[in-house]
Scaffold this motif. Structure first.
Motif, PDB file in Angstrom:
ATOM      1  N   LYS A   1      -2.473  43.701  -6.716  1.00  0.00           N
ATOM      2  CA  LYS A   1      -1.539  43.328  -7.341  1.00  0.00           C
ATOM      3  C   LYS A   1      -0.971  44.969  -7.064  1.00  0.00           C
ATOM      4  N   MET A   2      -2.042  46.020  -6.874  1.00  0.00           N
ATOM      5  CA  MET A   2      -0.992  47.375  -6.755  1.00  0.00           C
ATOM      6  C   MET A   2      -0.023  47.052  -5.957  1.00  0.00           C
TER       7      MET A   2
ATOM      8  N   HIS B   1       4.451  43.484 -15.086  1.00  0.00           N
ATOM      9  CA  HIS B   1       3.772  43.188 -14.231  1.00  0.00           C
ATOM     10  C   HIS B   1       2.054  43.372 -15.555  1.00  0.00           C
TER      11      HIS B   1
ATOM     12  N   ASP C   1      -9.666  50.463 -16.120  1.00  0.00           N
ATOM     13  CA  ASP C   1      -8.515  49.301 -16.258  1.00  0.00           C
ATOM     14  C   ASP C   1      -8.372  49.711 -14.956  1.00  0.00           C
TER      15      ASP C   1
ATOM     16  N   VAL D   1       1.192  45.848 -17.370  1.00  0.00           N
ATOM     17  CA  VAL D   1       0.148  47.715 -16.750  1.00  0.00           C
ATOM     18  C   VAL D   1       1.316  48.246 -17.504  1.00  0.00           C
TER      19      VAL D   1
ATOM     20  N   SER E   1      -5.188  54.277 -12.052  1.00  0.00           N
ATOM     21  CA  SER E   1      -5.065  53.442 -10.875  1.00  0.00           C
ATOM     22  C   SER E   1      -4.785  53.578  -9.252  1.00  0.00           C
TER      23      SER E   1
ATOM     24  N   ILE F   1      -6.477  48.718 -11.823  1.00  0.00           N
ATOM     25  CA  ILE F   1      -5.695  47.402 -11.293  1.00  0.00           C
ATOM     26  C   ILE F   1      -5.862  47.366  -9.934  1.00  0.00           C
TER      27      ILE F   1
ATOM     28  N   GLN G   1      -1.657  53.901 -16.789  1.00  0.00           N
ATOM     29  CA  GLN G   1      -3.088  52.755 -16.204  1.00  0.00           C
ATOM     30  C   GLN G   1      -2.383  52.799 -14.522  1.00  0.00           C
ATOM     31  N   PHE G   2      -0.837  52.938 -14.445  1.00  0.00           N
ATOM     32  CA  PHE G   2      -0.880  52.690 -12.839  1.00  0.00           C
ATOM     33  C   PHE G   2      -1.009  53.872 -12.295  1.00  0.00           C
TER      34      PHE G   2
ATOM     35  N   ILE H   1       3.035  45.984  -7.145  1.00  0.00           N
ATOM     36  CA  ILE H   1       3.789  46.796  -7.630  1.00  0.00           C
ATOM     37  C   ILE H   1       4.013  48.011  -7.455  1.00  0.00           C
TER      38      ILE H   1
END
Length: 120
Positions: A35-36, A75, A29, A77, A85, A31, A81-82, A39
């Motif tokens: 997108k990262m 976002h 999953d 997430v 990633s 990110i 997950q963050f 965030i």
């Protein structure tokens, strides 16, 4: 804000984990980099706001956690997950460099827009 930025970078770098081979597997999953970058930029701005308003971490820790959760939801997430990633990107120096370059470029564009509004 400079102190806050370096603190956040230090905290994020210190949270890095790797597996036994020294490599971190790519999470299913993951990110995407762009997108990262968005965030992380938003997290930095939220933390900067709290640091300016309240000064020291104990004074704003709970508010920052609540705001971070809200930011992750906005976002699409979650915190795990963050974290997965970010830990992966920590092992990919080229990709991490790209992410931070994106953040700096975006902040510079935002700064130029604000500065031009002020100077009108």
């Amino acid at each position: 804000m400079n102190k806050c930025f370096f603190f956040l970078i230090f905290v994020l770098f210190s949270c890095s984990t790797t597996d036994d081979t020294g490599e971190n597997e790519k999470p299913k999953d993951l990110i995407p980099k762009n997108k990262m970058a968005v965030i992380l930029k938003d997290l930095m701005l939220v933390e900067s706001h709290f640091q300016i308003k309240y000064g020291s971490m104990p004074n704003y820790k709970e508010g920052l956690l609540v705001s971070s959760d809200s930011l992750f939801k906005s976002h699409g997430v979650n915190e795990k997950q963050f974290d997965r990633s970010y830990n992966y990107y920590m092992t990919q120096s080229g990709e991490l460099h790209y992410i931070y370059k994106q953040i700096l470029d975006t902040l510079n564009v935002d700064y130029a827009k604000v500065n031009s509004q002020i100077n009108k």
